[in-house]
Design an enzyme around this catalytic site. Structure first.
Site, PDB file in Angstrom:
ATOM      1  N   ARG A 224      -5.065   2.278 -13.733  1.00 22.28           N
ATOM      2  CA  ARG A 224      -3.657   2.374 -13.359  1.00 22.28           C
ATOM      3  C   ARG A 224      -3.113   1.049 -12.846  1.00 22.28           C
ATOM      4  O   ARG A 224      -3.728   0.376 -12.032  1.00 22.28           O
ATOM      5  CB  ARG A 224      -3.468   3.465 -12.314  1.00 22.28           C
TER       6      ARG A 224
ATOM      7  N   HIS B  12     -15.257   3.836 -14.855  1.00 27.32           N
ATOM      8  CA  HIS B  12     -15.058   3.126 -13.602  1.00 27.32           C
ATOM      9  C   HIS B  12     -16.277   2.294 -13.224  1.00 27.32           C
ATOM     10  O   HIS B  12     -16.229   1.511 -12.278  1.00 27.32           O
ATOM     11  CB  HIS B  12     -14.747   4.147 -12.500  1.00 27.32           C
TER      12      HIS B  12
ATOM     13  N   ASN C  31       0.820  -1.212   0.000  1.00 27.01           N
ATOM     14  CA  ASN C  31       0.000   0.000   0.000  1.00 27.01           C
ATOM     15  C   ASN C  31       0.857   1.266   0.000  1.00 27.01           C
ATOM     16  O   ASN C  31       0.561   2.230  -0.709  1.00 27.01           O
ATOM     17  CB  ASN C  31      -0.924   0.009   1.213  1.00 27.01           C
TER      18      ASN C  31
ATOM     19  N   TYR D  28     -11.958  -8.919  -1.510  1.00 26.81           N
ATOM     20  CA  TYR D  28     -12.578  -7.596  -1.436  1.00 26.81           C
ATOM     21  C   TYR D  28     -14.053  -7.768  -1.108  1.00 26.81           C
ATOM     22  O   TYR D  28     -14.729  -8.617  -1.699  1.00 26.81           O
ATOM     23  CB  TYR D  28     -12.475  -6.851  -2.762  1.00 26.81           C
TER      24      TYR D  28
ATOM     25  N   HIS E  92     -14.785  -2.653   0.257  1.00 25.45           N
ATOM     26  CA  HIS E  92     -14.746  -1.987  -1.054  1.00 25.45           C
ATOM     27  C   HIS E  92     -16.135  -1.615  -1.561  1.00 25.45           C
ATOM     28  O   HIS E  92     -16.263  -0.971  -2.599  1.00 25.45           O
ATOM     29  CB  HIS E  92     -14.047  -2.921  -2.056  1.00 25.45           C
TER      30      HIS E  92
ATOM     31  N   ARG F 113     -13.798   3.761   4.592  1.00 26.90           N
ATOM     32  CA  ARG F 113     -12.626   2.899   4.754  1.00 26.90           C
ATOM     33  C   ARG F 113     -11.326   3.688   4.809  1.00 26.90           C
ATOM     34  O   ARG F 113     -10.427   3.397   5.572  1.00 26.90           O
ATOM     35  CB  ARG F 113     -12.553   1.915   3.582  1.00 26.90           C
TER      36      ARG F 113
END
Length: 757
Positions: free
Chosen positions: A435, A465, A71, A498, A622, A594
């Site tokens: 990305r 997205h 991360n 997730y 998520h 989150r």
């Protein structure tokens, strides 16, 4: 679209709902906004805490050390890299919290240094000794016995030495290229017998295709590959004297861009971005704490790094590979195992049998909407099965899907190819600008096009997205539309770790809205009117703003007023300002965020009625859920026609990029059973006293603890609920009659007996 630098951009001062300027705090004041980057680092501290928490099983603690490394790597590549670009370009504009790019950069470096020290301390003082006590030793090379050293030397000569390439830096050799995030051993050497020769810097890359934790004794004793290499430099570089060594690792900027002017240039532009990343500016140097000063200076100069960008590490520089230890057969050191379960609404037959059951699957969706909750529900047995059925059902006419990220061996892509082979019309939107997945997505684009499928690559100025799919099926009473609107990617591997939601529905309005969105991907423009979906960047911001303002109106009228929003990030200044105004009007607001949160809860007179919570557990939260109480009265008939309360699920966070610069879709939820499931999820999360954290007005988080109360751990409760629903064949998919249900938190006032619906 609103101006992200104007936190009051959507606020109409003439609106009769707004208090006079003299009675309202100036919401342009930077004091009301937390910094995006520092808020994200606060989240990373919560991630690191999972490795520090002695309640976390030992091998899970090892896994979180690796997650923290990964991360922070991404954070430096994306966020710090972007700030350095702004600094180099001379940008001095302040963000909504009042910080310039240089000020943010400096605070980030100051904040992360002790975090890395804490990670190292956790490994050296806690995790490594605990592993040894459990019979899993990570040894220094000097700790090996003579026999073990002999075996390791033989292994090095046979399996490691041939892969190594020492690269010298001297008048005859340029400074070697050092790839992003690669682990390197630096050495100062000189030829034997040449005392007058100055030291020569040599870089040895630690190979990534060899096990990082080299087993000395499988399952119990390991030595790190970099230590093995350092101990055998005499074999790699004979006839030289090794004067000093240090391990180091650099991080490069990933925020490289290419302005594409026309769509057909996009593939070439993305390929150029991928290539540019290899040689991008360095933004961080991690190096052994005992590294010679001369080596640090040399690396700084050659990589053009500021001293503040050098991080001295007294231990391993990269913990990502340590997660291989979690594969050991040591159930005593792990959490209880979890395998995603079939959804009770779908049969448990293999997905390969979809041709036999396709009609039944579509009939089931047409009967009632279905809520999928991963990883509690199996991705293969739900989403993959939906696409399998669509690909093979002879009555399906067309399939459309938007792919942002997918697995490297994606069965989703294969089913779309199968559908085209079966004569169906197939259109796929693959976002090439996702990305770090650009290369993977380029490969899928080529494979899809090779199979005659029409592929849209994305849109100029926007990222796609949304996570949606549409199936068009001819039935006895006409053509029907079956939609999947999700919060997560079509990625079978991440669906195991997730937490995401997916709505399967035969609602025609949603289907027609999705058809409109997909037409935008291949057509010239995006329609600005939709029946039910909230779609960014055209309608979503306006609708969410109005929903928040409506709650404020009801609060002022003395009606029940509440907002509960679960998301990954709350970053958009306009939305934050709207929430402040709603709180000042008396709306109860619970935010489950989150990661990044710019809003400060608990400010007297501004956010007294706001709470901010975060849940960090074994799975990555998520999903996005938005709840509005909608206590409409007879004077507001339009709102009275809407469900009470209203729920929405979809792909968008409350971030400026999601609302203004991405194509997103959020769907209303009207099915009573699904609304009850969502109520249950939010209720459990708001009561979490094991993995839940609560923010104060300064942006600091404190982990909630049960004390003498029962332990409420969100993900454990939801696993139990999914298991109970599976065992009793509950149509809901989650057993919302959990025996330890915390009560009707989301219900207000006198309605506490009707389950909030």
């Amino acid at each position: 679209m609103s101006d992200p630098d104007d936190p009051a951009g959507t606020h109409d001062e003439s609106d009769d709902e707004t208090a006079s300027a003299s009675a309202t705090p100036d919401l342009d004041d930077p004091q009301f906004y937390l910094n995006r980057e520092l808020s994200h680092l606060a989240f990373q501290r919560r991630v690191l805490h999972e490795a520090l928490d002695d309640r976390t099983p030992l091998l899970e603690r090892v896994r979180f050390l690796g997650i923290f490394t990964r991360n922070l790597d991404e954070f430096f590549m994306k966020r710090v890299g972007g700030l350095k670009q702004q600094i180099d370009a001379g940008v001095t504009d302040s963000t909504v919290d009042g910080r310039t790019p240089r000020e943010q950069w400096a605070e980030i470096l100051e904040t992360t240094a002790p975090m890395f020290d804490r990670q190292t301390e956790c490994y050296r003082e806690v995790v490594r000794p605990a592993l040894a006590e459990a019979g899993i030793e990570i040894l220094d090379y000097d700790d090996l016995t003579t026999d073990e050293r002999d075996r390791m030397r033989a292994y090095f000569e046979e399996s490691v030495l041939p892969t190594l390439t020492p690269l010298a830096f001297d008048p005859a050799h340029p400074f070697p290229f050092i790839s992003n995030l690669s682990l390197s051993l630096g050495a100062f050497v000189r030829h034997e017998g040449d005392e007058d020769e100055g030291p020569i810097f040599t870089r040895i890359k630690v190979p990534q295709n060899r096990p990082r934790l080299v087993p000395v004794e499988e399952g119990s004793r390991y030595v790190l590959l970099e230590n093995l290499i350092e101990a055998h430099l005499d074999l790699l570089m004979p006839n030289v004297e090794v004067l000093d060594t240090a391990l180091f690792r650099i991080t490069r900027n990933a925020e490289v861009r290419h302005d594409q002017e026309v769509a057909e240039d996009l593939i070439e532009a993305i390929e150029e971005v991928i290539e540019q990343r290899r040689f991008a500016t360095a933004v961080r140097l991690e190096i052994s704490a005992d590294a010679p000063e001369a080596m640090v200076t040399l690396l700084q100069e050659q990589l053009d790094l500021d001293p503040a960008e050098v991080f001295y590490r007294d231990g391993p520089l990269d913990y990502r590979d340590f997660t291989t230890l979690t594969e050991l057969e040591r159930p005593d050191l792990k959490r209880r195992p979890w395998s995603p379960l079939p959804h009770p609404r779908f049969s448990e037959g293999p997905t390969a049998d979809a041709t036999m059951h396709g009609a039944d699957l579509f009939d089931e969706i047409a009967r009632d909407d279905v809520l999928l909750h991963h990883p509690y529900h199996s991705f293969d047995g739900t989403v993959q099965r939906f696409l399998d059925a669509a690909a093979n059902d002879p009555d399906v006419l067309a399939i459309k899907a938007a792919i942002y990220r997918t697995a490297s061996d994606s069965q989703v892509i294969q089913r779309l190819i199968d559908a085209a082979d079966n004569g169906k019309q197939v259109a796929v939107m693959v976002e090439l600008k996702a990305r770090f997945d650009e290369q993977n997505n380029l490969q899928w684009v080529r494979k899809l096009e090779e199979n005659g499928i029409h592929v849209a690559y994305g849109t100029v100025g926007l990222k796609t997205h949304t996570k949606t799919a549409l199936v068009v099926r001819e039935e006895a009473d006409g053509v029907k539309l079956y939609s999947h609107v999700a919060t997560g990617n079509y990625h079978s591997e991440t669906a195991k770790g997730y937490v995401d939601l997916g709505l399967l529905t035969a609602d025609r309005d949603i289907g027609q809205d999705l058809a409109t969105v997909f037409n935008f991907f291949t057509g010239p423009s995006l329609d600005e009117s939709f029946r039910k979906l909230l779609v960014a960047p055209v309608t979503m911001r306006e609708h969410f703003t109005e929903l928040i303002r409506r709650e404020a109106r009801y609060a002022r009228a003395g009606r029940p007023a509440r907002v509960v929003a679960k998301m990954n990030a709350l970053e958009d200044p306009d939305i934050v300002a709207e929430l402040y105004r709603a709180s000042m009007a008396g709306v109860d607001i619970d935010l489950i965020v989150r990661d990044i949160c710019r809003l400060r809860p608990g400010i007297e007179g501004v956010s007294d009625t706001v709470s901010v919570r975060s849940v960090v557990g074994r799975f990555l939260e998520h999903s996005r859920i938005y709840y509005f109480e909608n206590g409409a009265g007879p004077d507001d008939p339009a709102a009275a026609d809407e469900p009470n309360p209203q729920y929405f699920v979809g792909s968008a966070d409350w971030m400026t990029r999601n609302l203004d610069y991405r194509v997103e879709a959020v769907a209303p939820v009207t099915d009573p059973d699904i609304r009850e499931q969502l109520r249950f999820v939010l209720e459990v999360m708001l009561h979490d006293n094991r993995t839940g954290w609560e923010m104060d007005a300064d942006g600091e988080y404190e982990q909630r603890t049960p004390g003498d109360d029962p332990v409420w751990s969100t993900q454990e409760i939801l696993m139990d609920a999914a298991r109970a629903a599976h065992e009793c064949d509950d149509d809901h998919g989650l057993d919302t009659d959990h025996p330890a249900s915390p009560g009707d938190l989301l219900v207000t006032g006198d309605e506490a007996d009707d389950d909030g619906d």
